[in-house]
Design an enzyme around this catalytic site. Structure first.
Site, mmCIF file in Angstrom:
data_model
loop_
_atom_site.group_PDB
_atom_site.id
_atom_site.type_symbol
_atom_site.label_atom_id
_atom_site.label_comp_id
_atom_site.label_asym_id
_atom_site.label_seq_id
_atom_site.Cartn_x
_atom_site.Cartn_y
_atom_site.Cartn_z
ATOM 1 N N SER A 193 0.845 -1.191 0.000
ATOM 2 C CA SER A 193 0.000 0.000 0.000
ATOM 3 C C SER A 193 0.883 1.244 0.000
ATOM 4 O O SER A 193 1.649 1.441 -0.928
ATOM 5 C CB SER A 193 -0.972 -0.035 1.185
ATOM 6 O OG SER A 193 -2.014 0.901 1.024
ATOM 7 N N GLU A 311 -9.192 -5.140 -4.522
ATOM 8 C CA GLU A 311 -8.593 -4.077 -3.712
ATOM 9 C C GLU A 311 -9.649 -3.124 -3.130
ATOM 10 O O GLU A 311 -9.515 -2.634 -2.016
ATOM 11 C CB GLU A 311 -7.613 -3.256 -4.570
ATOM 12 C CG GLU A 311 -6.385 -4.001 -5.047
ATOM 13 C CD GLU A 311 -5.270 -4.052 -4.020
ATOM 14 O OE1 GLU A 311 -5.484 -3.591 -2.888
ATOM 15 O OE2 GLU A 311 -4.193 -4.566 -4.364
ATOM 16 N N HIS A 403 -7.754 -5.600 -0.293
ATOM 17 C CA HIS A 403 -6.511 -4.863 -0.054
ATOM 18 C C HIS A 403 -5.819 -5.408 1.191
ATOM 19 O O HIS A 403 -6.451 -5.631 2.219
ATOM 20 C CB HIS A 403 -6.843 -3.388 0.129
ATOM 21 C CG HIS A 403 -5.653 -2.501 0.273
ATOM 22 N ND1 HIS A 403 -4.738 -2.325 -0.733
ATOM 23 C CD2 HIS A 403 -5.230 -1.719 1.307
ATOM 24 C CE1 HIS A 403 -3.802 -1.470 -0.329
ATOM 25 N NE2 HIS A 403 -4.077 -1.103 0.902
#
Length: 504
Positions: A193, A311, A403
């Protein structure tokens, strides 16, 4: 008995041996950025005498106090004095130096800590015979606002402080990791991330070149890296909310709260905006990373880059993002409604919720990672993946391969306390964990994954699909990729031609 004392450049540290690993926590890699050092580039860590206990993580960087959970109802303290790193190494010495894996945590440059239990790294060390390093760096307003236009002789201000912290940590690794049994000539930097964004940004940061030799970018969010004009406008808004430049030396938590209010003000114009990230300042970060990488001006090191299939599910479940109109989608993605409508044609069911979740996640992570993979592949070995595996708990929650879910495999969570996440499916979870860890570790050793994983290029676009039954696909999601490339949105297509100068 295992020797738990290691000599660093600043002094001796004593770690804790647990089973097959030696863990050393909270080692300063730079001076505390307090007082006159608050808005300055990181300075060398002070020396100490005697042996310093390195048995806990100490502080996380300044952020909301409830953003650092370390247990049920327990939180890591936050403070400016947080420029520390942690080393986990095999307890038994080796005749040859071991590969080093340096992890950069995520959290949108707003939150997170190397002390998060998920990131301990023991599983990687035990499976791979590697030395694992995790780092803290300045976050939010204190790490990623550009206030350099307010710099004066009496109050000098540097920019890109969080990025500079990451470079300083990598420099520390070069100077010190041999004492822990690590090989300074074989360092892999990896992150997820915001940490993945840090990796793709470090590829284009001249000061970082030569400090690492391989890179893994998991769910990089390239859009977090911003241009100088936008960054400075955000800095001016921050100072307005803080009460002026005279308040730059005020209490750190007040600074943090002003940074939070800055984000909330900006969200009124662009829902979900994250205003903090590396800045293309023409100096420490000379040009946009996607352009630099495509032109061959990035670090030419082997790269693994990829994203997760779902995600967006984590981000589109509340507030304005839950059931948006095309207009809200356009404001969220800083695009024109006709651009969103054109892209939406590539997503079955658009503008429904499921299509929006996929489109949003692709915009933030996958679409801008594709041109980075394509650009880098022209200059260095590049391997792209899509993570599709969904453990039982995430399937039940409707999150899919959300995610950050690949981190459960990377850090071996399914084999420990996190095995409840894969109830009824532990055998598959263990197989996926083994696959991912072998690939990441083999890549750290040799620059190539362990699995049958062909290199990525801009023609076949061969991509490893990591799933219950992994496979290789040519140009997966080609329809969506072409829609993004034709959209005209920044960062979603390979730049045309060589850009010889930094962005303004």
């Amino acid at each position: 008995m295992v020797n738990t004392v290691v000599e660093t450049e600043s002094g001796a540290v004593r770690g804790v041996a647990r089973g097959a690993v030696l863990a050393l926590r909270g080692i300063p890699y730079a001076a505390p950025p307090v007082g006159g050092l608050r808005w300055r580039a990181p300075q060398p860590a002070p020396l100490w005498s005697g042996v310093r206990d390195a048995d806990d993580f100490r502080n996380a960087a300044v952020q909301h106090p409830k953003s650092t959970p370390v247990g049920l109802g327990k939180y890591q303290p936050v403070d400016e004095d947080a420029l520390t790193l942690n080393v986990v190494a095999p307890a038994e010495p080796s005749a040859t130096p071991r590969p080093v894996m340096v992890f950069i945590h995520g959290g949108a440059y707003l939150m997170g800590s190397s002390g998060t239990p998920l990131y301990y790294g023991n599983s990687l060390v035990e499976r791979g015979d590697v030395v694992f390093v995790s780092i803290n760096y300045r976050l939010g307003a204190l790490g990623y606002l550009d206030l350099t236009e307010f710099s004066t002789e009496r109050r000098p201000i540097d920019g890109n402080l969080g990025l500079r912290d990451q470079v300083a940590a990598l420099e520390w690794v070069q100077r010190n990791i041999a004492a822990f049994g690590g090989d300074p000539d074989n360092v892999t930097v990896f992150g997820e991330s915001a940490g993945g964004n840090a990796v793709t940004t470090l590829l284009a940061t001249p000061a970082a070149h030569g400090l690492f030799h391989r890179a893994i970018a998991e769910s990089s969010a390239p859009g977090l890296t911003t241009d100088l004009q936008t960054a400075r406008s955000r800095g001016r808004l921050f100072l307005e909310l803080l009460g002026g430049a005279a308040q730059l030396g005020t209490d750190a938590m007040l600074v943090s709260r002003a940074g939070h209010h800055t984000m909330r003000r900006l969200e009124k114009e662009q829902p979900g905006v994250v205003p903090y990230g590396p800045v293309v300042d023409g100096d420490f970060l000379p040009e946009d990373p996607t352009l630099a990488i495509a032109a061959g001006r990035g670090a030419r090191v082997p790269l693994i880059i990829g994203t997760n299939r779902d995600e967006g599910t984590m981000f589109t479940r509340s507030g304005q993002l839950a059931e948006p109109s095309v207009d809200v989608m356009a404001r969220t993605l800083n695009a024109a409604p006709d651009q969103i409508a054109a892209i939406g044609m590539a997503y079955p069911g658009f503008p429904g919720k499921a299509a929006w979740q996929r489109l949003f996640g692709d915009h933030e992570f996958w679409a801008p990672s594709v041109p980075i993979a394509e650009g880098h592949s022209a200059h260095a070995p590049t391997f792209m993946y899509r993570y599709d595996y969904v453990p039982t708990a995430l399937r039940a929650a409707g999150l899919g391969a959300s995610h950050a879910s690949e981190l459960l495999a990377v850090f071996g969570v399914f084999a420990g306390k996190g095995r409840v996440l894969a109830l009824g499916d532990r055998r598959t979870a263990a197989r996926v964990t083994t696959e991912v860890q072998r690939d990441w570790i083999a890549f750290a050793r040799t620059g190539r994954p362990f699995s049958d994983w062909p290199q990525y290029d801009g023609a076949a676009r061969r991509t490893r699909i990591i799933a219950a039954q992994s496979r290789v696909e040519d140009d997966p999601d080609a329809t969506q990729r072409r829609a993004w490339a034709a959209s005209g949105l920044p960062g979603t297509a390979l730049p045309v031609g060589d850009r010889t100068g930094p962005l303004a």
